[in-house]
Design a protein around this motif. Structure first.
Motif, PDB file in Angstrom:
ATOM      1  N   ILE A 222       5.114   3.234   9.854  1.00 61.81           N
ATOM      2  CA  ILE A 222       4.034   3.384  10.946  1.00 61.81           C
ATOM      3  C   ILE A 222       3.141   2.209  11.099  1.00 61.81           C
ATOM      4  CG2 ILE A 222       3.939   5.915  10.672  1.00 61.81           C
ATOM      5  CD1 ILE A 222       1.821   5.652   8.545  1.00 61.81           C
ATOM      6  N   GLY A 223       3.601   1.116  10.722  1.00 58.88           N
ATOM      7  CA  GLY A 223       3.006  -0.414  10.597  1.00 58.88           C
ATOM      8  C   GLY A 223       1.983  -0.583   9.777  1.00 58.88           C
ATOM      9  N   SER A 224       1.105  -1.344   9.772  1.00 56.88           N
ATOM     10  CA  SER A 224       0.022  -1.612   8.869  1.00 56.88           C
ATOM     11  C   SER A 224      -0.935  -0.542   8.589  1.00 56.88           C
ATOM     12  CB  SER A 224      -0.879  -3.000   9.043  1.00 56.88           C
ATOM     13  OG  SER A 224       0.043  -4.048   9.086  1.00 56.88           O
ATOM     14  N   GLN A 225      -0.905   0.347   9.691  1.00 53.34           N
ATOM     15  CA  GLN A 225      -1.780   1.565   9.371  1.00 53.34           C
ATOM     16  C   GLN A 225      -1.398   2.377   8.110  1.00 53.34           C
ATOM     17  OE1 GLN A 225      -1.903   4.164  12.981  1.00 53.34           O
ATOM     18  NE2 GLN A 225       0.472   4.058  13.191  1.00 53.34           N
ATOM     19  N   GLY A 226      -0.038   2.144   7.892  1.00 52.15           N
ATOM     20  CA  GLY A 226       0.549   3.131   6.722  1.00 52.15           C
ATOM     21  C   GLY A 226       0.186   2.370   5.481  1.00 52.15           C
ATOM     22  N   ILE A 227       0.487   1.060   5.220  1.00 53.88           N
ATOM     23  CA  ILE A 227       0.202   0.485   4.037  1.00 53.88           C
ATOM     24  C   ILE A 227      -1.408  -0.023   3.821  1.00 53.88           C
ATOM     25  CG2 ILE A 227       0.507  -2.032   4.982  1.00 53.88           C
ATOM     26  CD1 ILE A 227       1.953  -0.625   1.742  1.00 53.88           C
ATOM     27  N   LEU A 228      -2.273   0.138   4.781  1.00 56.76           N
ATOM     28  CA  LEU A 228      -3.494  -0.325   4.690  1.00 56.76           C
ATOM     29  C   LEU A 228      -4.124   0.231   3.409  1.00 56.76           C
ATOM     30  CD1 LEU A 228      -5.868  -2.134   5.388  1.00 56.76           C
ATOM     31  CD2 LEU A 228      -6.569  -0.268   7.217  1.00 56.76           C
ATOM     32  N   GLN A 229      -3.972   1.690   3.121  1.00 56.42           N
ATOM     33  CA  GLN A 229      -4.770   2.467   2.247  1.00 56.42           C
ATOM     34  C   GLN A 229      -4.440   1.929   0.649  1.00 56.42           C
ATOM     35  OE1 GLN A 229      -4.728   6.445   1.439  1.00 56.42           O
ATOM     36  NE2 GLN A 229      -6.654   6.340   0.487  1.00 56.42           N
ATOM     37  N   SER A 230      -3.000   1.767   0.644  1.00 52.57           N
ATOM     38  CA  SER A 230      -2.673   1.646  -0.605  1.00 52.57           C
ATOM     39  C   SER A 230      -3.002   0.266  -1.310  1.00 52.57           C
ATOM     40  CB  SER A 230      -1.077   1.681  -0.751  1.00 52.57           C
ATOM     41  OG  SER A 230      -0.578   0.919   0.099  1.00 52.57           O
ATOM     42  N   THR A 231      -3.032  -0.815  -0.062  1.00 52.32           N
ATOM     43  CA  THR A 231      -3.717  -2.251  -0.407  1.00 52.32           C
ATOM     44  C   THR A 231      -5.114  -2.095  -0.778  1.00 52.32           C
ATOM     45  OG1 THR A 231      -1.971  -3.145   1.233  1.00 52.32           O
ATOM     46  CG2 THR A 231      -3.724  -4.413   0.553  1.00 52.32           C
ATOM     47  N   TYR A 232      -5.876  -1.238   0.116  1.00 52.21           N
ATOM     48  CA  TYR A 232      -7.188  -1.060  -0.160  1.00 52.21           C
ATOM     49  C   TYR A 232      -7.552  -0.562  -1.519  1.00 52.21           C
ATOM     50  CZ  TYR A 232     -11.881   1.196   0.167  1.00 52.21           C
ATOM     51  OH  TYR A 232     -12.989   1.453  -0.334  1.00 52.21           O
ATOM     52  N   GLU A 233      -6.650   0.334  -1.812  1.00 49.73           N
ATOM     53  CA  GLU A 233      -7.128   1.012  -3.185  1.00 49.73           C
ATOM     54  C   GLU A 233      -6.443  -0.027  -4.292  1.00 49.73           C
ATOM     55  OE1 GLU A 233      -8.511   3.672  -3.512  1.00 49.73           O
ATOM     56  OE2 GLU A 233      -8.437   4.937  -2.144  1.00 49.73           O
ATOM     57  N   THR A 234      -5.714  -0.601  -4.059  1.00 49.32           N
ATOM     58  CA  THR A 234      -5.282  -1.861  -5.134  1.00 49.32           C
ATOM     59  C   THR A 234      -6.336  -2.607  -5.364  1.00 49.32           C
ATOM     60  OG1 THR A 234      -3.002  -1.560  -4.680  1.00 49.32           O
ATOM     61  CG2 THR A 234      -3.508  -3.614  -5.813  1.00 49.32           C
ATOM     62  N   PHE A 235      -6.716  -3.294  -4.145  1.00 50.99           N
ATOM     63  CA  PHE A 235      -8.018  -4.081  -4.373  1.00 50.99           C
ATOM     64  C   PHE A 235      -9.199  -3.625  -4.824  1.00 50.99           C
ATOM     65  CE2 PHE A 235      -5.155  -7.047  -1.659  1.00 50.99           C
ATOM     66  CZ  PHE A 235      -5.362  -8.010  -2.529  1.00 50.99           C
ATOM     67  N   SER A 236      -9.316  -2.418  -4.437  1.00 50.95           N
ATOM     68  CA  SER A 236     -10.669  -1.572  -5.092  1.00 50.95           C
ATOM     69  C   SER A 236     -10.441  -1.508  -6.586  1.00 50.95           C
ATOM     70  CB  SER A 236     -10.455  -0.089  -4.403  1.00 50.95           C
ATOM     71  OG  SER A 236     -11.708   0.486  -4.946  1.00 50.95           O
ATOM     72  N   ALA A 237      -9.224  -1.374  -6.916  1.00 52.78           N
ATOM     73  CA  ALA A 237      -8.772  -1.134  -8.536  1.00 52.78           C
ATOM     74  C   ALA A 237      -9.242  -2.697  -9.188  1.00 52.78           C
ATOM     75  CB  ALA A 237      -7.548  -0.880  -8.900  1.00 52.78           C
TER      76      ALA A 237
END
Length: 572
Positions: free
Chosen positions: A145-160
């Motif tokens: 689904i494009g970057s709308q799919g991977i964005l949260q896991s990337t966000y959560e990784t950098f949040s960690a």
């Protein structure tokens, strides 16, 4: 009447492939329609990296083996009955069998090669012979689904990362990374959403332009001096900013090290999983293209040497106290093959930040509005905010996503949910469809990157507690369980993320069409699928997973032989 004209099917360059929108079926049921729409959505010019070549993302991850195969898949889906199952072998539809209404409508296997032959060289030979294709993770299983799919896991990784090292925020930090393709393109926005400054290196101007157009990247710098002036000013002012620079990481990163730039975090998401896709700085585009075709072994040698330089610079940053991690693209092992023997000195992101979440089956659930109407996602967002009002991480993300995530192709949302939560979310979505609060059925699934669906010793299963990194029974069991539980389609794939020979992974999709049968299928799949992840980690000896399995009533006779008989005869 149909809400939209039916899209044309064929080469994307001449006749762009776009999924049908609206409420009128072009297939015999919504299950088949969903598969057709998501397949086409993978090749939407707003979603795919090279739709003309059927490449969705990851450099060579395809949706179908050839355009003839794509057309055959579409034609088959349009006449597939509700008690039939289509088999897709590496992007080619090979058979339709009579099954039953609970069975998946489609079963997919991509690039599965007998282990002794599971090398890049053999894969390329088979691919050139027209016998297989690389499906990456969600490309060949029709769920990208494009970057709308991977964005949260990337966000959560950098949040960690922020929680581990920087007091819970990236404000006042500088992250340097590379790669702005289908996966890496989420990095600049994810870092900025966590408050940080990001310098993103990319060799392809088209990818930089695309990320800026889609709102994932703030600005492009003129050169390295300009880029550093922008990001260091933002860092000093504790201001979020993402900057793209047209440069090769194997050249630019050593220069950043030589200048003693104060880098707080460093990672990479270039296409390193296949050395033929990695851009070598000392080769002209013409020479590179010629070597790839006529002397791939020499090109791979050059690429691995460049990756060794790239990773050496990352290790030099590590020695200075920078938080460094591999983002799952296999660059460490390629750098090791290129002669740099410290390549494994820094961890992959799963072992560093995500594995505790996997012990409770927390991962990225996703839902895709088959209507094509963003208002359907807004309705679901509102319902989820109400249902999970006490879950601060879920509500924070949903509010951020509503503001920052732009639609690519079919509107979609991802959300990190754990065991039990995914089934609750699925019931809500199915009820919204039943009650007519969303315009059309919704496809519910998850990333392949999940707690029980991957064997990948350089990424998801790196450094398992019991040494079971390379045991691939788990994703296969996950796929069998999902097929048995009522998933609408299931895919088993080889090589996604870290490359051929280095991973086996599975995905599934279930359709919420508002019916009682869909409610049952959703409940079974969205309970059993994450449950297999708890089991996988409990079996490996992670105490939190053992405790969580007991808390949730997940039966694991292997953990306690003394209660085995009771566990099999007493339903929790």
């Amino acid at each position: 009447m149909a809400d939209e004209t039916e899209p044309k099917v064929g080469r994307a360059g001449a006749r762009p492939v776009r999924a049908p929108h609206g409420t009128e079926l072009t297939c015999r049921g919504w299950a088949q329609e969903a598969a057709l729409r998501l397949l086409m959505n993978n090749l939407d010019p707003d979603v795919a990296e090279r739709p003309d070549d059927l490449v969705v993302y990851g450099g060579n991850g395809r949706a179908a083996r050839s355009w003839a195969d794509f057309d055959a898949i579409v034609a088959t889906l349009r006449r597939l009955d509700d008690d039939e199952t289509m088999l897709v072998q590496s992007g080619r539809p090979v058979a339709v069998f009579r099954t039953h209404e609970w069975a998946p409508r489609v079963l997919i296997s991509n690039a599965m090669i007998v282990p002794e032959w599971a090398t890049l060289e053999e894969f390329r030979r088979l691919e050139d012979a027209g016998l297989t294709m690389f499906g990456q993770m969600t490309a060949g299983s029709w769920a990208y689904i494009g970057s709308q799919g991977i964005l949260q896991s990337t966000y959560e990784t950098f949040s960690a990362v922020a929680a581990k090292r920087f007091g819970g925020t990236l404000a006042g930090t500088l992250t340097v990374t590379a790669g702005l393709g289908g996966m890496g393109g989420a990095q600049p926005l994810a870092i900025a959403m966590n408050g940080g400054a990001a310098l993103c290196l990319e060799v392809d101007q088209a990818k930089i332009t695309r990320r800026m157009r889609l709102g994932y990247l703030d600005v492009q710098a003129q050169d390295l001096d300009h880029a550093l002036s922008l990001v260091l000013a933002a860092r000093d002012e504790r201001r979020a900013l993402s900057v793209g620079l047209l440069a090769n990481a194997a050249e630019a990163l050593p220069e950043i090290v030589a200048r003693d730039v104060p880098v707080d975090i460093a990672t990479d998401q270039t296409s390193a999983h296949d050395p033929l896709l990695y851009a070598v700085p000392d080769l002209s585009p013409e020479d590179a293209a010629d070597l790839r075709v006529h002397d791939p072994k020499t090109y791979v040698m050059h690429a691995r040497t460049s990756m060794a330089d790239h990773v050496k610079a990352l290790c030099e940053l590590l020695d200075r106290g920078t938080e460094v991690f591999e983002y799952g693209n296999g660059i460490r092992v390629e750098a090791d093959l290129g002669g740099f023997k410290r390549a494994m000195d820094f961890p992959g992101f799963i072992s560093a930040y995500i594995r505790p979440l996997f012990c409770e089956a927390k991962g990225h659930c996703r839902w895709i509005a088959l209507s094509g109407d963003p208002a359907d996602i807004a309705v679901i967002d509102a319902a989820m905010l109400e249902e999970f009002v006490d879950n601060e991480s879920v509500t924070r993300w949903l509010r951020l996503a509503a503001r920052h995530v732009r639609v690519q192709g079919l509107p979609a949302r991802t959300c990190m949910l754990g065991y039990g939560e995914r089934a609750r979310a699925s019931r809500i979505i199915n009820d919204l469809v039943r009650d007519g609060k969303v315009r059309a059925p919704v496809a519910v699934g998850r990333e392949h990157l999940d707690s029980g669906s991957v064997a990948s010793p350089y990424r998801e299963t790196e450094g398992m507690l019991d040494g079971s990194d390379a045991i691939a029974d788990w994703p296969v069991l996950n796929a069998l369980l999902n097929a048995s539980s009522g998933a609408t389609w299931v895919g088993v794939q080889h090589g996604g993320g870290t490359g051929i020979g280095r991973s086996v992974h599975t995905g599934m999709v279930v359709i919420a069409d508002g019916t009682p049968l869909a409610a049952l299928r959703l409940d079974r799949v969205m309970t059993n699928d994450p449950g297999s992840g708890v089991v996988r980690h409990a079996d490996a000896g992670y105490q939190r997973a053992v405790e969580f399995a007991a808390e949730q009533g997940i039966r694991m006779p292997s953990l306690d032989a003394a209660t085995e008989e009771e566990s099999w005869t007493t339903r929790p």
